[in-house]
Design a protein around this motif. Structure first.
Motif, PDB file in Angstrom:
ATOM      1  N   GLY A 132       0.808  -1.214   0.000  1.00  0.00           N
ATOM      2  CA  GLY A 132       0.000   0.000   0.000  1.00  0.00           C
ATOM      3  C   GLY A 132       0.835   1.255   0.000  1.00  0.00           C
ATOM      4  O   GLY A 132       0.498   2.245  -0.664  1.00  0.00           O
ATOM      5  N   VAL A 133       1.947   1.242   0.731  1.00  0.00           N
ATOM      6  CA  VAL A 133       2.851   2.395   0.746  1.00  0.00           C
ATOM      7  C   VAL A 133       3.430   2.631  -0.644  1.00  0.00           C
ATOM      8  O   VAL A 133       3.518   3.781  -1.117  1.00  0.00           O
ATOM      9  N   ILE A 134       3.853   1.564  -1.319  1.00  0.00           N
ATOM     10  CA  ILE A 134       4.393   1.687  -2.679  1.00  0.00           C
ATOM     11  C   ILE A 134       3.341   2.277  -3.606  1.00  0.00           C
ATOM     12  O   ILE A 134       3.638   3.190  -4.399  1.00  0.00           O
ATOM     13  N   LEU A 135       2.114   1.787  -3.513  1.00  0.00           N
ATOM     14  CA  LEU A 135       1.036   2.327  -4.348  1.00  0.00           C
ATOM     15  C   LEU A 135       0.803   3.798  -4.052  1.00  0.00           C
ATOM     16  O   LEU A 135       0.695   4.624  -4.973  1.00  0.00           O
ATOM     17  N   GLY A 136       0.733   4.143  -2.767  1.00  0.00           N
ATOM     18  CA  GLY A 136       0.476   5.532  -2.403  1.00  0.00           C
ATOM     19  C   GLY A 136       1.576   6.467  -2.859  1.00  0.00           C
ATOM     20  O   GLY A 136       1.310   7.576  -3.334  1.00  0.00           O
ATOM     21  N   ALA A 137       2.835   6.027  -2.743  1.00  0.00           N
ATOM     22  CA  ALA A 137       3.954   6.860  -3.184  1.00  0.00           C
ATOM     23  C   ALA A 137       3.927   7.056  -4.699  1.00  0.00           C
ATOM     24  O   ALA A 137       4.209   8.152  -5.201  1.00  0.00           O
ATOM     25  N   LEU A 138       3.583   6.003  -5.439  1.00  0.00           N
ATOM     26  CA  LEU A 138       3.510   6.114  -6.894  1.00  0.00           C
ATOM     27  C   LEU A 138       2.393   7.060  -7.311  1.00  0.00           C
ATOM     28  O   LEU A 138       2.575   7.913  -8.192  1.00  0.00           O
ATOM     29  N   VAL A 139       1.247   6.931  -6.684  1.00  0.00           N
ATOM     30  CA  VAL A 139       0.110   7.797  -7.020  1.00  0.00           C
ATOM     31  C   VAL A 139       0.404   9.243  -6.645  1.00  0.00           C
ATOM     32  O   VAL A 139       0.017  10.176  -7.363  1.00  0.00           O
ATOM     33  N   ARG A 140       1.111   9.447  -5.547  1.00  0.00           N
ATOM     34  CA  ARG A 140       1.445  10.807  -5.116  1.00  0.00           C
ATOM     35  C   ARG A 140       2.374  11.487  -6.110  1.00  0.00           C
ATOM     36  O   ARG A 140       2.333  12.708  -6.286  1.00  0.00           O
ATOM     37  N   GLY A 141       3.215  10.705  -6.799  1.00  0.00           N
ATOM     38  CA  GLY A 141       4.121  11.262  -7.782  1.00  0.00           C
ATOM     39  C   GLY A 141       5.570  11.025  -7.418  1.00  0.00           C
ATOM     40  O   GLY A 141       5.962  11.149  -6.253  1.00  0.00           O
ATOM     41  N   LEU A 142       6.368  10.654  -8.430  1.00  0.00           N
ATOM     42  CA  LEU A 142       7.787  10.378  -8.221  1.00  0.00           C
ATOM     43  C   LEU A 142       8.622  11.192  -9.203  1.00  0.00           C
ATOM     44  O   LEU A 142       8.185  11.446 -10.326  1.00  0.00           O
ATOM     45  N   PRO A 143       9.820  11.586  -8.801  1.00  0.00           N
ATOM     46  CA  PRO A 143      10.715  12.283  -9.739  1.00  0.00           C
ATOM     47  C   PRO A 143      11.222  11.323 -10.806  1.00  0.00           C
ATOM     48  O   PRO A 143      11.465  10.149 -10.534  1.00  0.00           O
ATOM     49  N   VAL A 144      11.396  11.820 -12.020  1.00  0.00           N
ATOM     50  CA  VAL A 144      11.860  10.975 -13.117  1.00  0.00           C
ATOM     51  C   VAL A 144      13.343  10.660 -12.981  1.00  0.00           C
ATOM     52  O   VAL A 144      13.790   9.569 -13.314  1.00  0.00           O
ATOM     53  N   SER A 145      14.107  11.587 -12.457  1.00  0.00           N
ATOM     54  CA  SER A 145      15.546  11.354 -12.292  1.00  0.00           C
ATOM     55  C   SER A 145      15.969  11.810 -10.912  1.00  0.00           C
ATOM     56  O   SER A 145      15.676  12.935 -10.496  1.00  0.00           O
ATOM     57  N   GLY A 146      16.652  10.919 -10.189  1.00  0.00           N
ATOM     58  CA  GLY A 146      17.132  11.268  -8.855  1.00  0.00           C
ATOM     59  C   GLY A 146      15.975  11.419  -7.875  1.00  0.00           C
ATOM     60  O   GLY A 146      14.916  10.832  -8.029  1.00  0.00           O
ATOM     61  N   GLY A 147      16.197  12.219  -6.847  1.00  0.00           N
ATOM     62  CA  GLY A 147      15.135  12.442  -5.884  1.00  0.00           C
ATOM     63  C   GLY A 147      15.489  11.904  -4.514  1.00  0.00           C
ATOM     64  O   GLY A 147      16.499  11.229  -4.309  1.00  0.00           O
ATOM     65  N   ASP A 148      14.626  12.193  -3.551  1.00  0.00           N
ATOM     66  CA  ASP A 148      14.806  11.810  -2.164  1.00  0.00           C
ATOM     67  C   ASP A 148      14.427  10.339  -1.982  1.00  0.00           C
ATOM     68  O   ASP A 148      13.338   9.912  -2.372  1.00  0.00           O
ATOM     69  N   ALA A 149      15.318   9.553  -1.373  1.00  0.00           N
ATOM     70  CA  ALA A 149      15.039   8.139  -1.119  1.00  0.00           C
ATOM     71  C   ALA A 149      13.958   7.948  -0.071  1.00  0.00           C
ATOM     72  O   ALA A 149      13.429   6.837   0.086  1.00  0.00           O
ATOM     73  N   TRP A 150      13.615   9.025   0.666  1.00  0.00           N
ATOM     74  CA  TRP A 150      12.563   8.950   1.691  1.00  0.00           C
ATOM     75  C   TRP A 150      11.281   9.637   1.232  1.00  0.00           C
ATOM     76  O   TRP A 150      10.432   9.974   2.057  1.00  0.00           O
ATOM     77  N   LEU A 151      11.146   9.817  -0.068  1.00  0.00           N
ATOM     78  CA  LEU A 151       9.962  10.492  -0.596  1.00  0.00           C
ATOM     79  C   LEU A 151       8.683   9.728  -0.288  1.00  0.00           C
ATOM     80  O   LEU A 151       7.609  10.317  -0.172  1.00  0.00           O
ATOM     81  N   TRP A 152       8.802   8.425  -0.157  1.00  0.00           N
ATOM     82  CA  TRP A 152       7.635   7.586   0.120  1.00  0.00           C
ATOM     83  C   TRP A 152       7.092   7.790   1.538  1.00  0.00           C
ATOM     84  O   TRP A 152       5.942   7.433   1.829  1.00  0.00           O
ATOM     85  N   LEU A 153       7.924   8.351   2.425  1.00  0.00           N
ATOM     86  CA  LEU A 153       7.513   8.528   3.820  1.00  0.00           C
ATOM     87  C   LEU A 153       6.630   9.772   3.924  1.00  0.00           C
ATOM     88  O   LEU A 153       7.075  10.858   4.302  1.00  0.00           O
ATOM     89  N   HIS A 154       5.365   9.577   3.579  1.00  0.00           N
ATOM     90  CA  HIS A 154       4.409  10.673   3.506  1.00  0.00           C
ATOM     91  C   HIS A 154       3.073  10.184   4.066  1.00  0.00           C
ATOM     92  O   HIS A 154       2.722   8.995   3.918  1.00  0.00           O
ATOM     93  N   PRO A 155       2.292  11.064   4.726  1.00  0.00           N
ATOM     94  CA  PRO A 155       1.017  10.610   5.306  1.00  0.00           C
ATOM     95  C   PRO A 155       0.091   9.922   4.315  1.00  0.00           C
ATOM     96  O   PRO A 155      -0.590   8.944   4.667  1.00  0.00           O
ATOM     97  N   PHE A 156       0.060  10.390   3.069  1.00  0.00           N
ATOM     98  CA  PHE A 156      -0.831   9.759   2.090  1.00  0.00           C
ATOM     99  C   PHE A 156      -0.395   8.330   1.798  1.00  0.00           C
ATOM    100  O   PHE A 156      -1.233   7.415   1.720  1.00  0.00           O
ATOM    101  N   ALA A 157       0.910   8.112   1.619  1.00  0.00           N
ATOM    102  CA  ALA A 157       1.406   6.761   1.358  1.00  0.00           C
ATOM    103  C   ALA A 157       1.162   5.846   2.560  1.00  0.00           C
ATOM    104  O   ALA A 157       0.789   4.668   2.392  1.00  0.00           O
ATOM    105  N   LEU A 158       1.359   6.351   3.760  1.00  0.00           N
ATOM    106  CA  LEU A 158       1.104   5.551   4.956  1.00  0.00           C
ATOM    107  C   LEU A 158      -0.388   5.233   5.085  1.00  0.00           C
ATOM    108  O   LEU A 158      -0.772   4.132   5.511  1.00  0.00           O
ATOM    109  N   LEU A 159      -1.238   6.191   4.698  1.00  0.00           N
ATOM    110  CA  LEU A 159      -2.681   5.968   4.720  1.00  0.00           C
ATOM    111  C   LEU A 159      -3.065   4.840   3.767  1.00  0.00           C
ATOM    112  O   LEU A 159      -3.853   3.955   4.125  1.00  0.00           O
ATOM    113  N   THR A 160      -2.522   4.858   2.552  1.00  0.00           N
ATOM    114  CA  THR A 160      -2.853   3.799   1.603  1.00  0.00           C
ATOM    115  C   THR A 160      -2.301   2.453   2.079  1.00  0.00           C
ATOM    116  O   THR A 160      -2.889   1.406   1.782  1.00  0.00           O
TER     117      THR A 160
END
Length: 333
Positions: free
Chosen positions: A132-160
């Motif tokens: 569910g966290v993976i799904l929520g992080a993907l739906v929230r949006g991911l950077p195409v190149s690089g980015g924060d490795a902790w981007l998934w740690l977000h209330p929406f991703a935890l909710l999903t």
């Protein structure tokens, strides 16, 4: 419309289908693990696990199909998703291994039998949560190149993550209504109704959050008149929730709750895909931008066309062979 247009669409459909098959087929097995701490005794846990013992091994085939298809057909999307979600993907895989080991070892253990039962529950809950966290992080949006490795740690991703745990628990409860009788079935019926309410509540909250995400997923629902032809999806979902609430406690309806739970998952999945399309990695990478060269996609699609009927065939055959209710004394011991 040329081949370069339709091949990525075809591969998107293949991957979406593979992920959906994994979610519904392994979802109820994970749901059994989520519900495991609530059973009355070891005999009930035996019966619960035996309902899935003959069929659960093949479920990961669909997960492999989705992951391998993403790597082969959409390498740019794979390169964007894996670095950003490396930690939750790793934790999900570790939990899957833990769940599988616990499932097998519990049937052989004597002194540590109860410990492996708890390990099965922990592995299942963690797997469901991280998916569910993976799904929520993907739906929230991911950077195409690089980015924060902790981007998934977000209330929406935890909710999903929590929402998917509840959804799998509902699948597991309705599966037990279908496959068991007497005390275990009665427990499953008692759990099914509050789980229906929990899942419906999570669907409402998650859907309400979607238009406000940076990825703009679901924004197309409210633009250019799309809502009018997309509106049957939430309306059908509401109807299925109502029917599932009624059927979950009906003593003469054993198959319908599970069928309705599958329908609810299908509608939620369809609504998500309609909201994401045409983005594979919201908010900027479409299926065509992420696609491999047409020659590569065409070559691999031939293999998928040959293999997919075989996978569907042996999956259907295994469910057919082990159809019906689990009788006392049947299964592994």
């Amino acid at each position: 419309m040329d081949v370069a247009y339709w091949l990525p669409v075809a591969w998107f459909a293949v991957i979406a289908f593979g992920v959906f098959m994994y979610v519904v087929l392994d979802g109820f097995v994970l749901g059994l693990g989520v519900l495991a701490p609530l059973v009355r005794d070891e005999a009930q846990l035996d019966a619960m696990m035996n309902t899935a013992a003959p069929i659960w091994d093949g479920n990961e085939t669909w997960l492999v199909l989705g992951g391998a298809g993403l790597l082969a057909a959409f390498p740019a999307a794979y390169a964007a998703i894996l670095p950003a979600l490396y930690l939750p993907v790793l934790l999900m895989l570790v939990a899957l291994v833990f769940r599988g080991v616990a499932f097998e070892f519990r049937f052989k253990a004597v002194r540590t039998r109860r410990l492996w039962g708890w390990a099965f529950a922990a592995g299942s809950i963690c797997t469901a949560f991280w998916q569910g966290v993976i799904l929520g992080a993907l739906v929230r949006g991911l950077p195409v190149s690089g980015g924060d490795a902790w981007l998934w740690l977000h209330p929406f991703a935890l909710l999903t993550g929590v929402a998917l745990v509840a959804g799998y628990a509902l699948l597991g409860a309705t599966w037990l209504v279908l496959k068991t009788s007497s005390g275990l079935q009665a427990l499953a019926r008692r759990l099914a109704r509050p789980l229906v309410l929990a899942v419906a509540g999570f669907m409402v909250v998650v859907s309400a959050c979607l238009p406000f995400l940076n990825s703009r997923v679901m924004a197309r629902w409210f633009s250019d008149g799309h809502f009018w032809w997309l509106s049957p999806v939430p309306l059908l979902a509401a109807l299925v929730v109502w029917a599932l609430w009624r059927m979950a406690a009906h003593p003469a309806r054993d198959a319908r709750p599970f069928v309705l739970a599958l329908a609810l998952f299908a509608l939620a999945y369809a609504g998500l895909l309609l909201g994401m399309w045409p983005y594979l990695v919201p908010p900027s990478l479409t299926v065509w931008q992420a696609a491999a060269p047409p020659s590569s996609q065409a070559f691999m699609l031939v293999g998928v066309v040959c293999l997919l009927p075989l996978i569907l065939g042996y999956t259907a055959w295994s469910y057919y062979v082990f159809r019906g209710k689990l009788e006392p004394g049947q299964g592994y011991h």
